[in-house]
Design an enzyme around this catalytic site. Structure first.
Site, PDB file in Angstrom:
ATOM      1  N   HIS A 341       0.817  -1.213   0.000  1.00 36.85           N
ATOM      2  CA  HIS A 341       0.000   0.000   0.000  1.00 36.85           C
ATOM      3  C   HIS A 341       0.854   1.267   0.000  1.00 36.85           C
ATOM      4  O   HIS A 341       0.330   2.370  -0.229  1.00 36.85           O
ATOM      5  CB  HIS A 341      -0.931   0.020   1.219  1.00 36.85           C
ATOM      6  CG  HIS A 341      -2.160  -0.817   1.071  1.00 36.85           C
ATOM      7  ND1 HIS A 341      -2.140  -2.196   1.090  1.00 36.85           N
ATOM      8  CD2 HIS A 341      -3.472  -0.467   0.904  1.00 36.85           C
ATOM      9  CE1 HIS A 341      -3.364  -2.672   0.961  1.00 36.85           C
ATOM     10  NE2 HIS A 341      -4.195  -1.637   0.825  1.00 36.85           N
ATOM     11  N   GLU A 366      -2.009 -16.322  24.365  1.00 34.44           N
ATOM     12  CA  GLU A 366      -2.190 -17.772  24.212  1.00 34.44           C
ATOM     13  C   GLU A 366      -0.840 -18.492  24.133  1.00 34.44           C
ATOM     14  O   GLU A 366      -0.723 -19.548  23.528  1.00 34.44           O
ATOM     15  CB  GLU A 366      -3.021 -18.095  22.967  1.00 34.44           C
ATOM     16  CG  GLU A 366      -4.419 -17.505  22.957  1.00 34.44           C
ATOM     17  CD  GLU A 366      -5.433 -18.366  23.696  1.00 34.44           C
ATOM     18  OE1 GLU A 366      -5.141 -19.545  23.950  1.00 34.44           O
ATOM     19  OE2 GLU A 366      -6.512 -17.834  24.017  1.00 34.44           O
ATOM     20  N   THR A 368       3.400 -17.075  24.017  1.00 33.09           N
ATOM     21  CA  THR A 368       4.235 -16.365  23.047  1.00 33.09           C
ATOM     22  C   THR A 368       4.905 -17.344  22.084  1.00 33.09           C
ATOM     23  O   THR A 368       4.962 -18.561  22.323  1.00 33.09           O
ATOM     24  CB  THR A 368       5.338 -15.567  23.755  1.00 33.09           C
ATOM     25  OG1 THR A 368       6.207 -16.489  24.430  1.00 33.09           O
ATOM     26  CG2 THR A 368       4.757 -14.575  24.761  1.00 33.09           C
TER      27      THR A 368
END
Length: 386
Positions: A341, A366, A368
């Site tokens: 972009h 949850e 690393t």
């Protein structure tokens, strides 16, 4: 499989339309206002998304693991805030009760969790303890038939709106590590619970976290997940549900990556430089191709692991591999999306700017990436030694 092929296909098609027609159009508003509009929460509830993984006997959809990841691929293509709202109800908030809960606990909590009338929250992390279970300082001291809980939990997702907390607390201080920890079901209205101010986060606006402070919170022994017989077995319960949680998050990462790829491809086709669309430039094509290949690889490994989990195989190592690879993968895809972009990718008008910040969290919570690496390597060594 919990659903027949036609029913699953219809559900996924309906979910895809819901994501594209209802959730994605509200992403900017959610990011600006830091809240999911109540009418959207009602629609999410009507879709049955709060109970995707809860058995049909308790009002859920009862999706198998492979079905759940298919749904997460789709849901992950919208802002992570929407997935976060229902995530704990489908994950540790319900799975611990489903696997190890008493009949009374299942009957009391699962229907409310499945309907979304009750929001669950998973209170494990503390100021000085995250992945290190041995560092857990929250205590649960026995007082007759009850326990008194004291401590502080940090970065607790959904805590500001939670009705039910799964609180991990040390019930046997003399026992080192995680072996002396129990999992308690604690309702939000219980005296002694106070909440900190909502955290100001890098991304994932609309998904709220805060501290949960426990000051002599009285909880009956019957509120231990599985009842008093499962005293000091809280982490064993957690370990049983981690594989499912890791696969779910991995699938959400794939969904986010596929959204970023789609947005990047569309932009590259429309944006012209040097007299032609930038999609014709080989270096742009390389970034698109790398992203597509990595997202496809993650999707395949997640689907295969989910199928083997449904077949009853031990997938702990491979689930950790999925979480590690998919969360790192979506970070690379998001970085390429911003690059494709160009200057526009750095502007808030484009979704890639928000996703770039949002997906960064997947490599942290949850477990690393580094924790997944340790788990994978230790399991490899243990297997080789056996």
């Amino acid at each position: 499989m919990a659903l027949d092929t036609d029913t699953l296909s219809q559900f996924l098609d309906a979910l895809d339309r819901f994501v594209k027609e209802r959730l994605i159009p509200y992403e900017d508003r959610v990011a600006d206002e830091d809240v999911i509009p109540p009418m959207l929460v009602d629609e999410i509830r009507t879709m049955g998304l709060f109970g995707m993984s809860i058995p049909e006997d308790f009002g859920g959809l009862g999706l198998s693991m492979i079905e759940e990841v298919q749904a997460a691929f789709v849901l992950g293509q919208a802002s992570p805030a929407f997935r976060s709202l229902v995530g704990t109800n489908n994950g540790i908030g319900s799975q611990g009760i489903i696997i190890d809960g008493t009949d009374e606990q299942k009957a009391k909590y699962l229907p409310a969790l499945a309907s979304g009338d009750m929001i669950a929250s998973f209170a494990l992390t503390e100021p000085d303890a995250g992945s290190d279970a041995g560092g857990l300082r929250t205590t649960a001291r026995r007082d007759g038939n009850d326990f008194l809980l004291n401590g502080t939990k940090r970065y607790i997702t959904n805590a500001p709106r939670a009705d039910l907390f799964t609180v991990f607390a040390r019930t046997s201080p003399e026992v080192k590590g995680s072996a002396g920890v129990s999992a308690f079901l604690v309702e939000a209205g219980t005296p002694g619970i106070t909440l900190g101010q909502p955290d100001r986060k890098m991304g994932q606006k609309g998904s709220h976290t805060c501290d949960v402070i426990l000051d002599n919170v009285r909880v009956p022994a019957s509120n231990i997940i599985g009842g008093p017989d499962r005293l000091n077995k809280g982490f064993k319960t957690a370990m049983k549900v981690l594989d499912r949680g890791r696969l779910h998050i991995s699938a959400v990462c794939v969904g986010a990556a596929e959204r970023l790829i789609r947005d990047s491809l569309s932009y590259a086709i429309e944006r012209k430089q040097f007299g032609e669309p930038i999609a014709e430039k080989q270096l742009i094509q390389a970034m698109l191709a790398d992203s597509r290949a990595e997202a496809f690889a993650a999707r395949c490994m997640i689907e295969e692991t989910a199928r083997r989990k449904d077949a009853g195989q031990n997938v702990s190592t491979d689930a950790a591999c999925c979480k590690m690879f998919a969360s790192e993968m979506v970070g690379r895809v998001a970085d390429r999306a911003v690059q494709i972009h160009g200057g526009a990718g750095y502007m808030a008008e484009y979704a890639v700017e928000r996703f770039y910040r949002d997906v960064r969290l997947f490599r942290i919570y949850e477990g690393t990436t580094q924790i997944q690496q340790i788990l994978i390597a230790r399991n490899m060594i243990r297997t080789a030694a056996a």
